[in-house]
Design an enzyme around this catalytic site. Structure first.
Site, PDB file in Angstrom:
ATOM      1  N   GLY A  31      42.278  51.305  34.498  1.00 17.97           N
ATOM      2  CA  GLY A  31      41.417  50.312  33.873  1.00 17.97           C
ATOM      3  C   GLY A  31      41.905  48.911  34.099  1.00 17.97           C
ATOM      4  O   GLY A  31      43.042  48.589  33.768  1.00 17.97           O
ATOM      5  N   THR A  32      41.059  48.089  34.695  1.00 21.12           N
ATOM      6  CA  THR A  32      41.537  46.798  35.177  1.00 21.12           C
ATOM      7  C   THR A  32      40.369  45.903  35.585  1.00 21.12           C
ATOM      8  O   THR A  32      39.309  46.403  35.908  1.00 21.12           O
ATOM      9  CB  THR A  32      42.378  47.020  36.467  1.00 21.12           C
ATOM     10  OG1 THR A  32      43.620  47.583  36.115  1.00 21.12           O
ATOM     11  CG2 THR A  32      42.636  45.742  37.213  1.00 21.12           C
TER      12      THR A  32
END
Lengths: 272, 263
Positions: free
Chosen positions: B39-40
């Protein structure tokens, strides 16, 4: 034929003689710890003698370029594998020298049927403060020593006292320019001592007066200045700073002509 | 010994098994159960003075926030940055390998690895990683940005999970929050009075902060800006002088003047 002890000792002695002869035309190399970092300098005639090994470690060498190159790779491999698998702060000059170089150089020197490494090495590590700088010298037979404040490689093994005297007479090494000045002076003294210890005339003189402690050999201040001035005019000054103030992980900085020009004392500049 | 300057070869000789590190593991269930951290939002854009690269700070595993101070914008050497999206364990290992590979090459060969050489090194790692990427446990989709000393300009490259390399003309985005801002960037670049490459540094930084805030708004896996905790995206600039970090003070000032209170 070398399995008899006496023959072996004789062969090692011959080997020393042979190796000593290999360095007499080499350029000495000087390393100095100062407030801003560790300074390494020498004069070269085209082949570099000072190399980056790791973030805070540099190598200076005298001798055969091919041998130096081989040992440089040994150090690079060891340093980078260690830095990758553990951490960059685990890579220290002391371990590289004692566990990496010494076990390679000493056997090559003592095994008479093998070619020895024709090298003398100065390995320096930049500390977080000046009292944590480390300078190590290693001779062609694997003998190593930690030096205080400065380290010099030279063909003449007996120049230590004279160099220490020069160092003490200089006083405090506060700035980079004073480090460069004393560095050049030490180089000049080492170079002249190297010449005098190997020139045939001096050797004969020594035989005539065995009791003399040879103060006459000690190069005069003016001679040193002249030698350095000649070298600066004719050869390339190779100078590297491991910069404590770089603010980066990597501290190795090659000082080029434009960096050096304002730092070189006027007495060494060519007369205009 | 690595006479060719190949650090991976040297590592291999010392018993480090690259194949094993990046190979596939039959643990898809781990991913499903949310134990793999991902997640980014990372982005790189060209502006008047070079390239800006930014990344949010959040690391998540499923719907759990693992960490809010991750650094996903990694300086590989003086002239290049890897912005990572995907599984951090693999991405950080790749960054470490690249950093040491570039250093080893420069020190052993006494010359810098070329820009193309650096791209090649990253592509190779991503290709080796393909099995892990496909199994879902080692997906890494990075952005590589750097200054090409030969062509004297900043460049941006982005990748798919198998290691295919694409050069971005103006900007690149990656990570779970990237789809939100990709549309915004396209729109701004095409229909604004000025394109992104014409922006000065202040304008570009402001845009970066607004984009990162937008990404965090719509993607739960992207960390937003938290002024109380002094939590801002990591932003780095690349120019002919090399990589530099944009200090938090500068971001904080711009955020309060141009992002929060902007009408």
């Amino acid at each position: 034929m070398y399995d008899e002890p006496y023959r072996w000792i004789e062969a090692v002695a011959n080997r020393r003689q042979y190796l000593d002869d290999q360095f007499i035309h080499g350029s000495p190399l000087v390393g100095i710890s100062c407030a801003q970092g560790v300074l390494l300098l020498t004069f070269n005639r085209g082949t570099e003698k000072i190399y980056e090994i790791y973030d805070r470690i540099a190598l200076g060498g005298m001798g055969h370029p091919a041998d130096l190159e081989k040992l440089r790779f040994t150090l690079l491999d060891m340093a980078h594998v260690e830095g990758f698998q553990r951490s960059p702060s685990d890579v220290t000059a002391s371990r590289l020298l004692k566990n990496g170089l010494a076990p390679v150089i000493k056997p090559a020197f003592e095994e008479i049927m093998r070619a020895p490494y024709i090298v003398k090495i100065l390995l320096v590590e930049l500390g977080t403060s000046q009292d944590r700088d480390h300078l190590f010298t290693m001779d062609y037979d694997g003998m190593f020593a930690e030096q205080r404040e400065f380290g010099v490689l030279s063909a003449s093994s007996s120049s230590g006292d004279r160099l220490s005297a020069e160092w003490k007479s200089f006083g405090v090494v506060a700035s980079l320019s004073s480090a460069l000045e004393i560095g050049l002076r030490l180089w000049g003294v080492a170079s002249l001592l190297q010449d005098s210890s190997t020139s045939p005339e001096v050797k004969i003189e020594e035989k005539d007066k065995p009791s003399s402690t040879s103060p006459s050999e000690t190069p005069e201040e003016a001679e040193v200045t002249t030698r350095i001035r000649e070298m600066l005019a004719n050869e390339t000054l190779e100078c590297v700073l491991l910069d404590r103030e770089s603010g980066k992980m990597e501290t190795y900085r090659s000082l080029g002509q434009s960096d050096l020009q304002p730092l070189i004392p006027t007495e060494f500049q060519p007369a205009t | 010994m690595g006479q060719q300057g190949d650090f991976l070869q040297v590592l291999g000789e010392q018993g480090y098994d690259v194949e094993r590190v990046f190979s596939s593991h039959k643990v898809d269930a781990l991913h499903a159960s949310g134990m793999v951290t991902t997640g980014t939002t990372v982005l790189a854009m060209k502006y008047r003075d070079g390239v800006l690269v930014a990344g949010d700070r959040r690391a998540t595993a499923g719907n759990v926030v693992m960490y809010d101070r991750t650094d996903k914008v990694l300086e590989l050497d003086r002239y290049s940055i890897l912005a990572i999206a995907g599984v951090p364990a693999t991405a950080f290992e790749m960054a470490r390998i690249l950093e040491h590979s570039f250093k080893y090459y420069r020190r052993s060969q006494l010359q810098d690895l070329s820009f193309e050489g650096k791209l090649r090194a990253l592509s190779t790692l991503l290709k080796n990683n393909a099995p892990a990427a496909l199994s879902g446990t080692g997906t890494v989709v990075p952005i590589f940005a750097g200054y090409d000393l030969h062509d004297t300009c900043g460049k941006i490259f982005f990748y798919d999970i198998l290691g295919a390399e694409f050069e971005a003309v103006e900007y690149a985005v990656s990570g779970s929050g990237s789809s939100t801002i990709r549309g915004i960037m396209f729109y701004l670049n095409r229909w604004s009075q000025r394109t992104m490459v014409e922006l000065d540094e202040e304008e570009a930084l402001t845009l970066v902060l607004r984009l990162m805030t937008s990404a965090a708004e719509f993607d739960s896996a992207t960390g937003g800006i938290d002024t109380q905790a002094q939590l801002y995206p990591i932003v780095k600039g690349i120019s002919a002088e090399g990589v530099r970090s944009i200090p938090v003070e500068r971001l904080s000032q711009l955020f309060s003047e141009k992002v929060v209170n902007h009408v």
